[in-house]
Design a protein around this motif. Structure first.
Motif, PDB file in Angstrom:
ATOM      1  N   MET A 178       0.799  -1.223   0.000  1.00  0.00           N
ATOM      2  CA  MET A 178       0.000   0.000   0.000  1.00  0.00           C
ATOM      3  C   MET A 178       0.835   1.278   0.000  1.00  0.00           C
ATOM      4  SD  MET A 178      -2.966   1.177   2.647  1.00  0.00           S
ATOM      5  CE  MET A 178      -3.979  -0.221   2.253  1.00  0.00           C
ATOM      6  N   GLY A 179       1.884   1.347   0.777  1.00  0.00           N
ATOM      7  CA  GLY A 179       2.672   2.568   0.885  1.00  0.00           C
ATOM      8  C   GLY A 179       3.800   2.693  -0.120  1.00  0.00           C
ATOM      9  N   ASP A 180       4.010   1.696  -0.948  1.00  0.00           N
ATOM     10  CA  ASP A 180       5.128   1.691  -1.889  1.00  0.00           C
ATOM     11  C   ASP A 180       4.754   2.429  -3.172  1.00  0.00           C
ATOM     12  OD1 ASP A 180       7.363   1.207  -3.397  1.00  0.00           O
ATOM     13  OD2 ASP A 180       7.377  -0.966  -3.058  1.00  0.00           O
ATOM     14  N   ALA A 181       5.181   3.685  -3.275  1.00  0.00           N
ATOM     15  CA  ALA A 181       4.838   4.517  -4.432  1.00  0.00           C
ATOM     16  C   ALA A 181       5.496   4.033  -5.723  1.00  0.00           C
ATOM     17  CB  ALA A 181       5.233   5.969  -4.170  1.00  0.00           C
ATOM     18  N   LEU A 182       6.526   3.191  -5.620  1.00  0.00           N
ATOM     19  CA  LEU A 182       7.154   2.651  -6.821  1.00  0.00           C
ATOM     20  C   LEU A 182       6.369   1.481  -7.397  1.00  0.00           C
ATOM     21  CD1 LEU A 182      10.885   2.744  -5.650  1.00  0.00           C
ATOM     22  CD2 LEU A 182       9.693   4.365  -7.146  1.00  0.00           C
ATOM     23  N   LYS A 183       5.501   0.855  -6.572  1.00  0.00           N
ATOM     24  CA  LYS A 183       4.724  -0.295  -7.018  1.00  0.00           C
ATOM     25  C   LYS A 183       3.247   0.022  -7.242  1.00  0.00           C
ATOM     26  CE  LYS A 183       6.217  -4.522  -5.238  1.00  0.00           C
ATOM     27  NZ  LYS A 183       6.165  -5.492  -4.130  1.00  0.00           N
ATOM     28  N   ILE A 184       2.699   0.969  -6.462  1.00  0.00           N
ATOM     29  CA  ILE A 184       1.264   1.210  -6.432  1.00  0.00           C
ATOM     30  C   ILE A 184       0.944   2.631  -6.889  1.00  0.00           C
ATOM     31  CG2 ILE A 184      -0.761   1.286  -4.904  1.00  0.00           C
ATOM     32  CD1 ILE A 184       0.437  -1.494  -5.211  1.00  0.00           C
ATOM     33  N   HIS A 185      -0.145   2.768  -7.669  1.00  0.00           N
ATOM     34  CA  HIS A 185      -0.647   4.096  -8.014  1.00  0.00           C
ATOM     35  C   HIS A 185      -1.176   4.735  -6.742  1.00  0.00           C
ATOM     36  CE1 HIS A 185      -0.350   3.616 -12.338  1.00  0.00           C
ATOM     37  NE2 HIS A 185      -0.921   2.430 -12.239  1.00  0.00           N
ATOM     38  N   GLN A 186      -0.710   5.911  -6.410  1.00  0.00           N
ATOM     39  CA  GLN A 186      -1.111   6.577  -5.173  1.00  0.00           C
ATOM     40  C   GLN A 186      -2.274   7.548  -5.379  1.00  0.00           C
ATOM     41  OE1 GLN A 186       0.258   5.814  -2.079  1.00  0.00           O
ATOM     42  NE2 GLN A 186       1.224   4.170  -3.247  1.00  0.00           N
ATOM     43  N   THR A 187      -2.542   7.911  -6.618  1.00  0.00           N
ATOM     44  CA  THR A 187      -3.619   8.853  -6.913  1.00  0.00           C
ATOM     45  C   THR A 187      -4.967   8.145  -6.845  1.00  0.00           C
ATOM     46  OG1 THR A 187      -2.115   9.942  -8.452  1.00  0.00           O
ATOM     47  CG2 THR A 187      -4.428  10.550  -8.591  1.00  0.00           C
ATOM     48  N   GLY A 188      -5.961   8.821  -6.264  1.00  0.00           N
ATOM     49  CA  GLY A 188      -7.308   8.264  -6.182  1.00  0.00           C
ATOM     50  C   GLY A 188      -8.030   8.340  -7.513  1.00  0.00           C
ATOM     51  N   CYS A 189      -8.986   7.429  -7.703  1.00  0.00           N
ATOM     52  CA  CYS A 189      -9.726   7.360  -8.963  1.00  0.00           C
ATOM     53  C   CYS A 189     -10.632   8.575  -9.170  1.00  0.00           C
ATOM     54  CB  CYS A 189     -10.554   6.077  -9.019  1.00  0.00           C
ATOM     55  SG  CYS A 189      -9.517   4.599  -9.099  1.00  0.00           S
ATOM     56  N   GLU A 190     -11.096   9.173  -8.080  1.00  0.00           N
ATOM     57  CA  GLU A 190     -11.940  10.359  -8.199  1.00  0.00           C
ATOM     58  C   GLU A 190     -11.190  11.474  -8.920  1.00  0.00           C
ATOM     59  OE1 GLU A 190     -14.845  12.829  -5.247  1.00  0.00           O
ATOM     60  OE2 GLU A 190     -12.841  12.398  -4.493  1.00  0.00           O
ATOM     61  N   THR A 191      -9.948  11.702  -8.526  1.00  0.00           N
ATOM     62  CA  THR A 191      -9.112  12.727  -9.152  1.00  0.00           C
ATOM     63  C   THR A 191      -8.833  12.394 -10.608  1.00  0.00           C
ATOM     64  OG1 THR A 191      -8.055  13.069  -7.011  1.00  0.00           O
ATOM     65  CG2 THR A 191      -6.939  13.997  -8.916  1.00  0.00           C
ATOM     66  N   VAL A 192      -8.534  11.132 -10.888  1.00  0.00           N
ATOM     67  CA  VAL A 192      -8.222  10.708 -12.257  1.00  0.00           C
ATOM     68  C   VAL A 192      -9.435  10.895 -13.168  1.00  0.00           C
ATOM     69  CG1 VAL A 192      -7.603   8.721 -13.681  1.00  0.00           C
ATOM     70  CG2 VAL A 192      -6.405   9.126 -11.549  1.00  0.00           C
ATOM     71  N   VAL A 193     -10.618  10.506 -12.680  1.00  0.00           N
ATOM     72  CA  VAL A 193     -11.834  10.651 -13.492  1.00  0.00           C
ATOM     73  C   VAL A 193     -12.145  12.127 -13.728  1.00  0.00           C
ATOM     74  CG1 VAL A 193     -14.333  10.271 -13.527  1.00  0.00           C
ATOM     75  CG2 VAL A 193     -12.805   8.420 -12.872  1.00  0.00           C
ATOM     76  N   GLU A 194     -11.986  12.955 -12.689  1.00  0.00           N
ATOM     77  CA  GLU A 194     -12.214  14.397 -12.855  1.00  0.00           C
ATOM     78  C   GLU A 194     -11.296  14.975 -13.923  1.00  0.00           C
ATOM     79  OE1 GLU A 194     -11.870  16.547  -9.185  1.00  0.00           O
ATOM     80  OE2 GLU A 194     -13.544  15.471  -8.280  1.00  0.00           O
ATOM     81  N   LYS A 195     -10.000  14.628 -13.856  1.00  0.00           N
ATOM     82  CA  LYS A 195      -9.036  15.117 -14.849  1.00  0.00           C
ATOM     83  C   LYS A 195      -9.396  14.623 -16.249  1.00  0.00           C
ATOM     84  CE  LYS A 195      -5.008  15.642 -11.867  1.00  0.00           C
ATOM     85  NZ  LYS A 195      -3.680  15.116 -11.513  1.00  0.00           N
ATOM     86  N   LEU A 196      -9.797  13.356 -16.347  1.00  0.00           N
ATOM     87  CA  LEU A 196     -10.171  12.779 -17.630  1.00  0.00           C
ATOM     88  C   LEU A 196     -11.372  13.508 -18.226  1.00  0.00           C
ATOM     89  CD1 LEU A 196      -9.746  10.398 -19.679  1.00  0.00           C
ATOM     90  CD2 LEU A 196     -11.516   9.210 -18.394  1.00  0.00           C
ATOM     91  N   LEU A 197     -12.384  13.753 -17.395  1.00  0.00           N
ATOM     92  CA  LEU A 197     -13.576  14.452 -17.882  1.00  0.00           C
ATOM     93  C   LEU A 197     -13.251  15.896 -18.267  1.00  0.00           C
ATOM     94  CD1 LEU A 197     -16.356  13.118 -15.507  1.00  0.00           C
ATOM     95  CD2 LEU A 197     -16.041  12.597 -17.921  1.00  0.00           C
ATOM     96  N   LYS A 198     -12.439  16.576 -17.451  1.00  0.00           N
ATOM     97  CA  LYS A 198     -12.055  17.957 -17.775  1.00  0.00           C
ATOM     98  C   LYS A 198     -11.236  18.013 -19.060  1.00  0.00           C
ATOM     99  CE  LYS A 198     -12.255  19.795 -13.115  1.00  0.00           C
ATOM    100  NZ  LYS A 198     -11.495  20.271 -11.946  1.00  0.00           N
ATOM    101  N   LYS A 199     -10.352  17.047 -19.231  1.00  0.00           N
ATOM    102  CA  LYS A 199      -9.508  16.999 -20.427  1.00  0.00           C
ATOM    103  C   LYS A 199     -10.342  16.737 -21.679  1.00  0.00           C
ATOM    104  CE  LYS A 199      -5.716  14.335 -22.407  1.00  0.00           C
ATOM    105  NZ  LYS A 199      -4.894  13.145 -22.251  1.00  0.00           N
TER     106      LYS A 199
END
Length: 183
Positions: A125-146
């Motif tokens: 969970m805490g390993d930023a080199l292995k796991i995506h740390q960004t939440g899906c809410e933020t990703v979807v918002e960026k995708l929709l805005k883009k």
């Protein structure tokens, strides 16, 4: 190259569940419009605060509709890009999975991994080199805005098709009412 064996079953299950979610998104959109019409006797939203419930239903429906659509297409076409379009983990971040996934502490689903392999999310969970740390809410918002222009175009095309359907239905209704002379 198509998938074989058990992965073929997973492909069809993924398509089936995304199709169900796509239908649910569509149902939420329709429900939002019906609630708007029931409350205000019009589809037009004049007062946003008075139409907040229908608006929330419609927005959530549109988001679910598009995500599930990409999931269906990705599963059917076996497109890695479409299936893994949301490179994210959890709603706000990876810690949303704390104590909710797996028997190993600090585990996340394998879909959260940057390089997805079986068991890659166990205890990572805490390993930023292995796991995506960004939440899906933020990703979807960026995708929709883009892609807001494409979202608007899709909404307008769907609205146009719905209006054409209403016009054709009214024309058919008029023809039926005047003596079944539709041909």
């Amino acid at each position: 190259m198509g998938v074989e064996g058990r992965m073929k079953c997973v492909k069809y299950l993924l398509f089936f569940f995304n199709f169900i979610f796509w239908l649910c998104g569509l149902a939420l959109i329709v429900l939002g419009v019906l609630v708007q019409v029931a409350l205000h006797s019009t589809v037009v939203i004049n007062n946003v605060s008075a139409s907040s419930a229908p608006l929330v239903l419609i927005v959530v429906g549109v988001i679910v509709f598009f995500i599930a659509f990409f999931g269906c297409c990705g599963a059917w076409k076996e497109s890695y890009c479409m299936v893994t379009m949301l490179k994210c983990c959890g709603v706000t971040n990876a810690t949303d999975w704390k104590g909710k996934f797996g028997s190993v502490p600090d585990s996340v689903p394998d879909s959260c991994c940057i390089n997805v392999t079986a068991g890659c999310g166990q205890g990572a969970m805490g390993d930023a080199l292995k796991i995506h740390q960004t939440g899906c809410e933020t990703v979807v918002e960026k995708l929709l805005k883009k892609n807001i222009m494409w979202v608007i175009v899709a909404a307008l095309v769907l609205a146009f098709l719905q209006i054409m359907g209403i016009i054709f239905a009214c024309m058919l209704m008029g023809g039926i009412h005047s003596g079944y002379e539709v041909m």
